[in-house]
Scaffold this motif. Sequence first.
Motif, PDB file in Angstrom:
ATOM      1  N   THR A  41       7.780  -1.311 -25.485  1.00  0.00           N
ATOM      2  CA  THR A  41       9.244  -1.404 -25.518  1.00  0.00           C
ATOM      3  C   THR A  41       9.762  -0.861 -26.851  1.00  0.00           C
ATOM      4  O   THR A  41      10.266  -1.625 -27.696  1.00  0.00           O
ATOM      5  CB  THR A  41       9.683  -2.866 -25.333  1.00  0.00           C
ATOM      6  OG1 THR A  41       9.063  -3.677 -26.341  1.00  0.00           O
ATOM      7  CG2 THR A  41       9.265  -3.393 -23.960  1.00  0.00           C
ATOM      8  N   PRO A  42       9.680   0.451 -27.065  1.00  0.00           N
ATOM      9  CA  PRO A  42      10.044   1.006 -28.372  1.00  0.00           C
ATOM     10  C   PRO A  42      11.551   0.959 -28.647  1.00  0.00           C
ATOM     11  O   PRO A  42      12.382   1.214 -27.775  1.00  0.00           O
ATOM     12  CB  PRO A  42       9.575   2.467 -28.277  1.00  0.00           C
ATOM     13  CG  PRO A  42       8.667   2.520 -27.099  1.00  0.00           C
ATOM     14  CD  PRO A  42       9.156   1.474 -26.157  1.00  0.00           C
ATOM     15  N   ASN A  43      11.884   0.669 -29.913  1.00  0.00           N
ATOM     16  CA  ASN A  43      13.246   0.829 -30.417  1.00  0.00           C
ATOM     17  C   ASN A  43      13.235   2.013 -31.385  1.00  0.00           C
ATOM     18  O   ASN A  43      12.194   2.653 -31.573  1.00  0.00           O
ATOM     19  CB  ASN A  43      13.708  -0.472 -31.086  1.00  0.00           C
ATOM     20  CG  ASN A  43      12.795  -0.893 -32.234  1.00  0.00           C
ATOM     21  OD1 ASN A  43      12.021  -0.090 -32.768  1.00  0.00           O
ATOM     22  ND2 ASN A  43      12.871  -2.153 -32.626  1.00  0.00           N
ATOM     23  N   PRO A  44      14.371   2.361 -32.014  1.00  0.00           N
ATOM     24  CA  PRO A  44      14.371   3.518 -32.918  1.00  0.00           C
ATOM     25  C   PRO A  44      13.358   3.417 -34.045  1.00  0.00           C
ATOM     26  O   PRO A  44      12.765   4.430 -34.448  1.00  0.00           O
ATOM     27  CB  PRO A  44      15.809   3.516 -33.456  1.00  0.00           C
ATOM     28  CG  PRO A  44      16.616   2.946 -32.346  1.00  0.00           C
ATOM     29  CD  PRO A  44      15.741   1.857 -31.778  1.00  0.00           C
ATOM     30  N   GLU A  45      13.146   2.215 -34.553  1.00  0.00           N
ATOM     31  CA  GLU A  45      12.173   2.034 -35.631  1.00  0.00           C
ATOM     32  C   GLU A  45      10.778   2.453 -35.185  1.00  0.00           C
ATOM     33  O   GLU A  45      10.055   3.142 -35.918  1.00  0.00           O
ATOM     34  CB  GLU A  45      12.167   0.568 -36.067  1.00  0.00           C
ATOM     35  CG  GLU A  45      11.179   0.270 -37.171  1.00  0.00           C
ATOM     36  CD  GLU A  45      11.120  -1.208 -37.507  1.00  0.00           C
ATOM     37  OE1 GLU A  45      10.228  -1.589 -38.292  1.00  0.00           O
ATOM     38  OE2 GLU A  45      11.935  -1.981 -36.978  1.00  0.00           O
ATOM     39  N   ILE A  46      10.402   2.070 -33.975  1.00  0.00           N
ATOM     40  CA  ILE A  46       9.077   2.418 -33.464  1.00  0.00           C
ATOM     41  C   ILE A  46       8.987   3.914 -33.181  1.00  0.00           C
ATOM     42  O   ILE A  46       7.945   4.540 -33.416  1.00  0.00           O
ATOM     43  CB  ILE A  46       8.754   1.597 -32.208  1.00  0.00           C
ATOM     44  CG1 ILE A  46       8.759   0.101 -32.534  1.00  0.00           C
ATOM     45  CG2 ILE A  46       7.394   1.996 -31.633  1.00  0.00           C
ATOM     46  CD1 ILE A  46       8.605  -0.804 -31.339  1.00  0.00           C
ATOM     47  N   VAL A  47      10.079   4.500 -32.681  1.00  0.00           N
ATOM     48  CA  VAL A  47      10.084   5.951 -32.457  1.00  0.00           C
ATOM     49  C   VAL A  47       9.846   6.684 -33.772  1.00  0.00           C
ATOM     50  O   VAL A  47       9.086   7.664 -33.827  1.00  0.00           O
ATOM     51  CB  VAL A  47      11.408   6.406 -31.808  1.00  0.00           C
ATOM     52  CG1 VAL A  47      11.461   7.934 -31.728  1.00  0.00           C
ATOM     53  CG2 VAL A  47      11.567   5.805 -30.418  1.00  0.00           C
ATOM     54  N   GLU A  48      10.463   6.199 -34.846  1.00  0.00           N
ATOM     55  CA  GLU A  48      10.260   6.819 -36.160  1.00  0.00           C
ATOM     56  C   GLU A  48       8.809   6.670 -36.617  1.00  0.00           C
ATOM     57  O   GLU A  48       8.242   7.602 -37.191  1.00  0.00           O
ATOM     58  CB  GLU A  48      11.211   6.193 -37.181  1.00  0.00           C
ATOM     59  CG  GLU A  48      12.637   6.701 -37.078  1.00  0.00           C
ATOM     60  CD  GLU A  48      12.726   8.198 -37.361  1.00  0.00           C
ATOM     61  OE1 GLU A  48      12.242   8.645 -38.426  1.00  0.00           O
ATOM     62  OE2 GLU A  48      13.262   8.931 -36.503  1.00  0.00           O
ATOM     63  N   VAL A  49       8.213   5.516 -36.349  1.00  0.00           N
ATOM     64  CA  VAL A  49       6.794   5.328 -36.675  1.00  0.00           C
ATOM     65  C   VAL A  49       5.945   6.340 -35.911  1.00  0.00           C
ATOM     66  O   VAL A  49       5.026   6.952 -36.459  1.00  0.00           O
ATOM     67  CB  VAL A  49       6.341   3.888 -36.344  1.00  0.00           C
ATOM     68  CG1 VAL A  49       4.813   3.767 -36.441  1.00  0.00           C
ATOM     69  CG2 VAL A  49       7.001   2.890 -37.280  1.00  0.00           C
ATOM     70  N   LEU A 230      17.413   3.217 -38.434  1.00  0.00           N
ATOM     71  CA  LEU A 230      18.331   3.639 -37.378  1.00  0.00           C
ATOM     72  C   LEU A 230      19.119   4.884 -37.757  1.00  0.00           C
ATOM     73  O   LEU A 230      19.127   5.862 -37.000  1.00  0.00           O
ATOM     74  CB  LEU A 230      19.269   2.494 -36.992  1.00  0.00           C
ATOM     75  CG  LEU A 230      20.311   2.817 -35.922  1.00  0.00           C
ATOM     76  CD1 LEU A 230      19.652   3.323 -34.643  1.00  0.00           C
ATOM     77  CD2 LEU A 230      21.164   1.587 -35.622  1.00  0.00           C
ATOM     78  N   PRO A 231      19.812   4.916 -38.930  1.00  0.00           N
ATOM     79  CA  PRO A 231      20.513   6.159 -39.268  1.00  0.00           C
ATOM     80  C   PRO A 231      19.573   7.344 -39.441  1.00  0.00           C
ATOM     81  O   PRO A 231      19.932   8.478 -39.095  1.00  0.00           O
ATOM     82  CB  PRO A 231      21.244   5.813 -40.578  1.00  0.00           C
ATOM     83  CG  PRO A 231      20.620   4.568 -41.074  1.00  0.00           C
ATOM     84  CD  PRO A 231      20.099   3.844 -39.887  1.00  0.00           C
ATOM     85  N   VAL A 232      18.362   7.097 -39.956  1.00  0.00           N
ATOM     86  CA  VAL A 232      17.372   8.179 -40.084  1.00  0.00           C
ATOM     87  C   VAL A 232      17.022   8.713 -38.703  1.00  0.00           C
ATOM     88  O   VAL A 232      16.936   9.937 -38.493  1.00  0.00           O
ATOM     89  CB  VAL A 232      16.114   7.674 -40.823  1.00  0.00           C
ATOM     90  CG1 VAL A 232      15.022   8.739 -40.803  1.00  0.00           C
ATOM     91  CG2 VAL A 232      16.450   7.287 -42.244  1.00  0.00           C
ATOM     92  N   PHE A 233      16.812   7.804 -37.763  1.00  0.00           N
ATOM     93  CA  PHE A 233      16.511   8.171 -36.377  1.00  0.00           C
ATOM     94  C   PHE A 233      17.625   9.048 -35.796  1.00  0.00           C
ATOM     95  O   PHE A 233      17.362  10.083 -35.176  1.00  0.00           O
ATOM     96  CB  PHE A 233      16.346   6.894 -35.557  1.00  0.00           C
ATOM     97  CG  PHE A 233      16.363   7.086 -34.067  1.00  0.00           C
ATOM     98  CD1 PHE A 233      15.231   7.503 -33.388  1.00  0.00           C
ATOM     99  CD2 PHE A 233      17.516   6.831 -33.331  1.00  0.00           C
ATOM    100  CE1 PHE A 233      15.242   7.672 -32.008  1.00  0.00           C
ATOM    101  CE2 PHE A 233      17.540   6.997 -31.960  1.00  0.00           C
ATOM    102  CZ  PHE A 233      16.405   7.410 -31.285  1.00  0.00           C
ATOM    103  N   LEU A 234      18.886   8.651 -35.997  1.00  0.00           N
ATOM    104  CA  LEU A 234      20.009   9.415 -35.440  1.00  0.00           C
ATOM    105  C   LEU A 234      20.134  10.794 -36.079  1.00  0.00           C
ATOM    106  O   LEU A 234      20.510  11.758 -35.406  1.00  0.00           O
ATOM    107  CB  LEU A 234      21.303   8.619 -35.597  1.00  0.00           C
ATOM    108  CG  LEU A 234      21.378   7.328 -34.765  1.00  0.00           C
ATOM    109  CD1 LEU A 234      22.641   6.550 -35.092  1.00  0.00           C
ATOM    110  CD2 LEU A 234      21.309   7.645 -33.275  1.00  0.00           C
ATOM    111  N   VAL A 235      19.808  10.888 -37.362  1.00  0.00           N
ATOM    112  CA  VAL A 235      19.798  12.199 -38.025  1.00  0.00           C
ATOM    113  C   VAL A 235      18.743  13.097 -37.382  1.00  0.00           C
ATOM    114  O   VAL A 235      18.991  14.284 -37.090  1.00  0.00           O
ATOM    115  CB  VAL A 235      19.521  12.046 -39.539  1.00  0.00           C
ATOM    116  CG1 VAL A 235      19.199  13.418 -40.159  1.00  0.00           C
ATOM    117  CG2 VAL A 235      20.718  11.430 -40.236  1.00  0.00           C
ATOM    118  N   HIS A 236      17.569  12.546 -37.135  1.00  0.00           N
ATOM    119  CA  HIS A 236      16.505  13.332 -36.499  1.00  0.00           C
ATOM    120  C   HIS A 236      16.880  13.736 -35.072  1.00  0.00           C
ATOM    121  O   HIS A 236      16.552  14.841 -34.625  1.00  0.00           O
ATOM    122  CB  HIS A 236      15.191  12.533 -36.496  1.00  0.00           C
ATOM    123  CG  HIS A 236      14.576  12.389 -37.853  1.00  0.00           C
ATOM    124  ND1 HIS A 236      13.817  11.303 -38.227  1.00  0.00           N
ATOM    125  CD2 HIS A 236      14.622  13.203 -38.933  1.00  0.00           C
ATOM    126  CE1 HIS A 236      13.403  11.464 -39.464  1.00  0.00           C
ATOM    127  NE2 HIS A 236      13.881  12.603 -39.922  1.00  0.00           N
TER     128      HIS A 236
END
Length: 244
Positions: A41-49, A230-236
Motif C-alpha cells: 500500500t505505497p504512499n508518496p514517501e514509499i514511491v520516493e524510496v 510529499l512536495p519532493v514527490f510532486l516535483v518529480h
Amino acid sequence: MRGDTVRVDVLGVGFDNLTLSEAAERGMELLHAGGTHYVVTPNPEIVEVCRENPAARAAVNGAALVLPDGIGVIKGAAMLGTPLKERVPGVEFAAGLLEKMAGEGMSLYLLGAKPGVAETAAERLRERYPGLRIAGFHDGYFQEDGPIVENIRQSGADTVFVCLGAPKQELWMAKNGLATGARLLCGLGGSIDVFAGTVKRAPKFWCDHGLEWFYRLCSNPRRLGRMMKLPVFLVHVRRAGRRK
C-alpha cells in the motif's frame, strides 16, 4: 495473480486501479487462488524510496496487489494523465478484507508494532469481527526472520498483516512470504496500532478531504521530515509529466 487490469505507473511504481471495495474483493480472490501472494500500500514517501532503492522497487512491483495509500499518489497519477479511481487506505482495505474473512471463518496473524500492541489489536479484532480466527501475533522487534516465519507457518494463518514500516515490510514479504505458508500477506504500516487503539485515525472530515496527512502532522510534528517527501514527490511527478 494481477487480475486483468493494466497497472498505472507513477514514478516507476505500478498501481492497481481499483476502488476500495474492488480491492477487498481482489484480496479475497487472492486468498482463494492458491499459492502465496502479498499486497502493498505505497504512499508518496514509499514511491520516493522506490525511486532510489531498486530492491524496494522490485519488492513493491512484485506484489499481487499494489494499492494507492495516500492522496499524493492520486494527485500524482492525475497530473500524469493516468488517473486512479480513488485512494485506498491500507487500514480501510484491511477492515474490508477482515469483514469478508470473518464471514468465511478465516484466520489472521498479526506481525508488528511494539510489544503488547499486537495482542491488544487481536483482542479488539476478535470482538469487532465475530468469526475471524486469530492464529497468532508477534511484535516487530525481532532480530532473525527464521523463528517468526516458522511461528507463522505453524499457526496455519490464512492471512498475515505485516506492519514493520516501509520498505522493511515489503522486502520481508518478498523474501519470506512463501515460507510462511500463508495465502496472503499485507504490508500495512501502522495499522496494528490503529486496530489496537493506540493510534487514532483522523476524523472523517479530514479523511474525506484528503487531509489525513496534515492531521497526522499536527498530531505528531516529528513527522515533518517524512512529510517533506510529499512536495519532493510532486516535483518529480511534474518533471515526469513534462517528459511525456
